[in-house]
Design a protein around this motif. Structure first.
Motif, short mmCIF file in Angstrom:
data_model
loop_
_atom_site.label_atom_id
_atom_site.label_comp_id
_atom_site.label_asym_id
_atom_site.label_seq_id
_atom_site.Cartn_x
_atom_site.Cartn_y
_atom_site.Cartn_z
N LEU A 449 0.83 -1.20 0.00
CA LEU A 449 0.00 0.00 0.00
C LEU A 449 0.87 1.25 0.00
O LEU A 449 1.90 1.30 0.69
N PRO A 450 0.48 2.26 -0.76
CA PRO A 450 1.25 3.51 -0.75
C PRO A 450 1.23 4.16 0.63
O PRO A 450 0.32 3.94 1.44
N MET A 451 2.21 4.96 0.88
CA MET A 451 2.29 5.68 2.15
C MET A 451 1.10 6.63 2.26
O MET A 451 0.73 7.31 1.32
N GLY A 452 0.49 6.65 3.45
CA GLY A 452 -0.64 7.53 3.70
C GLY A 452 -1.99 6.88 3.47
O GLY A 452 -3.02 7.46 3.84
N VAL A 453 -2.03 5.68 2.87
CA VAL A 453 -3.30 4.98 2.67
C VAL A 453 -3.62 4.19 3.94
O VAL A 453 -2.81 3.38 4.41
N ILE A 454 -4.82 4.41 4.48
CA ILE A 454 -5.22 3.81 5.75
C ILE A 454 -5.88 2.46 5.49
O ILE A 454 -6.70 2.31 4.58
N SER A 455 -5.50 1.47 6.29
CA SER A 455 -6.09 0.13 6.19
C SER A 455 -6.46 -0.36 7.57
O SER A 455 -5.65 -0.27 8.50
N ARG A 456 -7.70 -0.88 7.71
CA ARG A 456 -8.12 -1.45 9.00
C ARG A 456 -7.37 -2.74 9.30
O ARG A 456 -7.25 -3.13 10.45
N ASN A 457 -6.92 -3.40 8.26
CA ASN A 457 -6.24 -4.69 8.42
C ASN A 457 -4.86 -4.60 7.77
O ASN A 457 -4.75 -4.55 6.54
N GLU A 458 -3.83 -4.56 8.60
CA GLU A 458 -2.47 -4.48 8.08
C GLU A 458 -1.97 -5.82 7.56
O GLU A 458 -0.93 -5.88 6.88
#
Length: 540
Positions: A449-458
């Motif tokens: 994932l690009p930097m700054g993109v938020i994900s609930r599940n890493e």
């Protein structure tokens, strides 16, 4: 029925053996093979055999029917000349809906159709009831009662349904479970564990307590089953009602009910949720959903039909939606498009809306892993494809307008097929380009994932198969100002995919629901498309 009558030799058709049979009866034969003239009322619109409920099930004795045994060396000319045991096997292989007509042929057939072996087989083959039905004899309930008053009567509510709970929706699966019909509400796993199995709880059950009629019980709450009611409103729609809503209340009042609901719904306490906006959303959902008290209306949904050309197998998936938690999405394929439709929803994008749309004609070539971390680089690639899609749509509109004008002004018949041939060629070329792009894509490629993109599940996969341009639906609270924004569809494997929402800088991970749902296949592609339109119009 006329065919059955001719087979048994008592039918009204010309050339039948009725006159001969009547002469034999006048010589002293009994009247068992006479056709019925006093039709008795049927149970459940003609499913149960036309006979009064017997106190005991008649047993077929070893003697042959009154038409008399076949002469030695001669093949039977009538079904009535066959042994009763063989007739039981023949009748048991017929669909249960055909047996009432067979019972009207003559009293011999009616008597044979009271044999529970026939109905035990129909319960097993048509509804998968594998329980030992012989134990029903203790309660005085026959297999014929189970078939006619339980299974056949409520057959129309078997399958998948979406409850009408405002924007939240849901997924109900009604199944035959032993000697019960149970409505199971399926719930996503606790956020953010998208790969965990689904949870489920019973909302109602139907069973046969006595011979008179089936009993409907509400299973909502924590005080055990209690009196309920089911009404089939119309085709593909039914409603439930609880007649004892006091069973849903808890001694500690609404606070205890909320804490219990929160543990079941989210697997945590309110103190564990530090995000204030999420706390508001959770409290709002509890207040909204608890007011129904299991008095709901359900509308049928189908699983999407599949094709060998589909990118992956369509079906139901669990997906992460930020503060709203996990939601259920149906992935379906429609030619060069794939659609994700919400089965459960939230106050922003309600259930029934199309949450994502994937353009399978426009695959994306991701940059190398280092450049992929740069959000601006990914955004540049996606926006270029978005502009390309807009140009193609404008060219297609102009071409279509030109074809319409030429068809109206054309004076020679040869002018019309020329435009049609070009359109067909264009579609074929686009389809060929799509296939070629997929063939050129590597079997797997690194993904991050690009930097700054938020994900609930890493814990998302670090390799993917292919990516496509797509759009995602976003809106304000109450589904205000909805708009489609560009994004990236990422296919990880046969059971997982993701979507990057560029405008929100957010990532949703989806995982397949691995449950074998029965009675959920769409009768046709047209029926499935109509179902999608209906649930979307209701959501709008």
């Amino acid at each position: 029925m006329a065919v059955c009558a001719r087979l048994c030799g008592v039918g009204p058709a010309r050339g039948c053996r009725r006159r001969g049979a009547a002469r034999e009866q006048r010589r002293g034969g009994d009247g068992d093979s006479e056709p019925d003239t006093d039709t008795e009322p049927e149970v459940d619109s003609g499913v149960a055999v036309a006979a009064e409920d017997d106190e005991e099930t008649e047993r077929i004795e070893g003697s042959r029917p009154s038409a008399g045994p076949a002469e030695a060396g001669r093949a039977p000319l009538s079904l009535l000349e066959l042994p009763p045991e063989l007739l039981v096997q023949i009748f048991g292989s017929l669909p249960g809906t055909d047996l009432p007509s067979l019972a009207r042929v003559c009293t011999t057939f009616r008597r044979i159709l009271r044999t529970d072996t026939i109905w035990r087989r129909r319960c097993r083959e048509e509804y998968g009831v594998c329980e030992n039905l012989r134990k029903l004899e203790i309660t005085g309930v026959s297999c014929r009662d189970v078939y006619a008053k339980l299974l056949h009567r409520y057959r129309h509510i078997l399958g998948l349904w979406q409850p009408d709970i405002g924007p939240y929706g849901g997924l109900l699966n009604v199944v035959v479970d032993g000697l019960f019909i149970i409505g199971w509400m399926y719930l996503p796993p606790h956020d953010p564990h998208v790969d965990d199995p689904m949870r489920f709880k019973p909302l109602f059950r139907i069973h046969l307590m006595e011979r008179k009629c089936a009993t409907v019980e509400c299973m909502y709450g924590h005080k055990g089953p209690h009196n309920g009611h089911i009404q089939i409103v119309k085709k593909d729609e039914f409603s439930t009602k609880c007649n004892q809503t006091d069973h849903h209340r808890m001694s500690g009042g609404r606070q205890e009910e909320f804490r219990t609901w929160l543990r079941e719904e989210w697997g945590r306490t309110l103190e564990d949720i530090f995000h204030e906006h999420m706390q508001e959303l959770i409290l709002m959902k509890f207040i909204y959903t608890s007011q129904y008290d299991n008095c709901l209306t359900y509308r049928r949904i189908y699983l999407p039909p599949s094709s060998p050309d589909d990118l992956i197998k369509p079906g139901l998936f669990k997906g992460t939606y930020g503060s709203h938690g996990l939601e259920i999405v149906m992935l379906s394929f429609h030619g060069r498009k794939a659609k994700g439709t919400k089965i459960t929803g939230d106050p922003n994008i309600p259930a029934g809306q199309q949450t994502v749309e994937i353009d399978l004609a426009h695959p994306l070539r991701l940059p190398d892993i280092e450049n992929l971390r740069d959000f601006s680089e990914l955004s540049r690639i996606v926006l270029e494809v978005q502009e390309q899609v807009r140009r193609e749509e404008q060219e297609e509109e102009q071409r279509q307008e030109g074809e319409d004008r030429s068809q109206q002004a054309a004076s020679q018949p040869a002018a019309q097929p020329q435009g049609g041939g070009e359109g067909a060629e264009g579609e074929e070329t686009a389809a060929g380009a799509e296939g070629a792009a997929q063939d050129k894509a590597p079997a797997s490629q690194p993904f991050v994932l690009p930097m700054g993109v938020i994900s609930r599940n890493e814990d998302y996969p670090r390799t993917c198969r292919v990516c496509f341009y797509g759009t995602g639906l976003i809106a304000g609270h109450g589904f205000t100002s909805p708009e489609r924004t560009p994004g990236v569809f990422v296919l990880f494997d046969d059971d997982r995919f993701g979507f990057i929402w560029l405008e929100l800088k957010s990532f949703s991970l989806y995982s397949r629901i691995k449950v074998s749902f029965q009675n959920a296949e769409a009768p046709s592609r047209e029926a499935f498309d109509e179902m999608l339109r209906n649930i979307q119009s209701l959501a709008t």
